[in-house]
Design an enzyme around this catalytic site. Structure first.
Site, short mmCIF file in Angstrom:
data_model
loop_
_atom_site.label_atom_id
_atom_site.label_comp_id
_atom_site.label_asym_id
_atom_site.label_seq_id
_atom_site.Cartn_x
_atom_site.Cartn_y
_atom_site.Cartn_z
N SER A 64 5.34 5.15 9.07
CA SER A 64 4.67 4.72 7.72
C SER A 64 5.33 5.20 6.64
O SER A 64 6.23 6.34 6.76
CB SER A 64 3.38 5.56 7.35
OG SER A 64 2.96 5.32 6.01
N ASN A 70 1.00 -1.34 -0.01
CA ASN A 70 0.09 0.14 0.23
C ASN A 70 1.07 1.30 0.02
O ASN A 70 1.84 1.32 0.41
CB ASN A 70 -0.95 0.05 1.32
CG ASN A 70 -0.29 0.58 2.42
OD1 ASN A 70 -0.50 2.10 2.51
ND2 ASN A 70 0.21 -0.02 3.26
N LYS A 101 4.85 3.34 17.03
CA LYS A 101 5.00 2.53 16.17
C LYS A 101 6.21 2.73 15.30
O LYS A 101 6.58 3.71 14.76
CB LYS A 101 3.69 2.43 15.18
CG LYS A 101 3.63 1.24 14.35
CD LYS A 101 2.17 1.03 13.87
CE LYS A 101 2.21 -0.25 12.97
NZ LYS A 101 0.59 -0.25 12.37
#
Length: 352
Positions: free
Chosen positions: A171, A110, A206
């Protein structure tokens, strides 16, 4: 699996990936998804960062970016649900196409780019009755973002309605975001958040699986100094194993699913060896079976999240992983899942 869900999954798998996801979310919002009514195995109950979990299997961020399906997702059998990633202001994300299946590899690529409707409607939806803990995953806008200012502002808005909060600095689809994993920047972000909300719910950071060993050590030290609850290991990877067979293997973006399992598990184990219980750890990346969930736990995970397996298999995967995990614990003479945490970290940290 409920008959309607069993019928829908093969149809959704034939559609373009992002369209299938949109339709799945509509079905979830309409209450058409499976609801778990089975009693949870007592061996799976655990307490992490002061929160109580009926089981350690959660839904990772990315599936419900805007917290629109929370009520149904909480009733599917997950032990916890993480919504987001949400940014301070709405943004459309990256151009289409941006989501690709690699079914031969049990993987997804993605490059969504934090598409979401912004934090204000997100926070309102989080303010709902809980049946399991709910986390809020926070990210930075692609344009006009200021990390220290925006993460603090996001925390201020979600702290009253989230059970825990995740600082997403990993990300690969927002330019410059992974640079925030550097020790100095991360310390500044966490300090700003602590000043903004001194009594915040548990905070997790994260991380990317592509972080170096030295980078991981620096993050651990920053997290310990900041007094946060823990780490989530890991986000998607920019690496591409040579074994990939899917036609979309060459697409840019973050790779998730089965090919990520070994890489993310090794990093999780290294984090456990560095922290030794001083930080709670959530393991995510490539889990499709109860055995793989147990491997994450043996690597050091207090909790485990799934994402790609859920998109391929639907709610049935939750029940299967929990059932098999409980049976494996019983076979090894363990009465609580927490007894397995970190028991094989030294070996798994080597990537074997």
């Amino acid at each position: 699996m409920a008959p309607l869900t069993a019928l829908a999954m093969p149809i959704l798998r034939r559609l373009e990936a992002e369209r299938a996801h949109r339709l799945a979310m509509i079905g979830i919002r309409l209450g058409l998804a499976t609801e778990n009514r089975k009693a949870e195995p007592k061996s799976l109950a655990t307490t992490v960062a002061g929160m109580e979990f009926k089981n350690p299997i959660g839904l990772a961020a990315g599936f419900d970016k805007n917290a629109v399906g929370l009520r149904a997702l909480m009733r599917m059998g997950f032990g916890f649900v993480e919504a987001g990633t949400v940014t301070l202001r709405p943004q459309p994300g990256n151009p289409h196409p941006r989501l690709f299946r690699l079914p031969e590899d049990g993987a997804v690529i993605n490059r969504m780019g934090f598409n979401n409707a912004g934090v204000e409607p997100f926070a309102k939806r989080l303010n709902t009755r809980r049946v399991v803990p709910v986390g809020a995953n926070l990210g930075l806008n692609k344009e006009g973002g200021d990390a220290e200012r925006d993460y603090a502002a996001l925390l201020t808005l979600v702290a009253p309605v989230a059970d825990y909060v995740v600082v997403n600095v990993s990300s690969p689809n927002t330019p410059g975001l992974r640079d925030l994993q550097g020790e100095a920047r991360l310390r500044a972000i966490l300090d700003a958040m602590r000043v903004a909300v001194p009594d915040a719910p548990p905070i997790f950071v994260k991380l990317a699986p592509d972080l170096s060993d030295a980078g991981l050590e620096a993050v651990v030290e920053a997290a310990l100094d900041a007094g946060i609850a823990g780490l989530i290991l890991t986000n998607t990877t920019l690496s591409r194993p040579p074994t990939l067979r899917g036609a979309a293997a060459g697409e840019t973006g973050g790779l998730s699913g089965r090919p990520l399992f070994q890489l993310s598990t090794a990093m999780l184990a290294r984090a456990y060896l560095l922290t030794r219980g001083r930080l709670a750890l959530i393991g995510v990346g490539g889990v499709t079976t109860g055995e793989e969930a147990l491997t994450k736990i043996r690597a050091g995970a207090d909790l485990v999240q799934i994402y790609t397996a859920f998109t391929y298999e639907g709610p049935a995967v939750i029940a299967r992983i929990k059932r098999d995990l409980a049976q494996l614990l019983k076979a090894e003479g363990m009465t609580r899942v927490s007894q397995a945490v970190g028991t094989d970290a030294a070996r798994l940290a080597k990537g074997t």
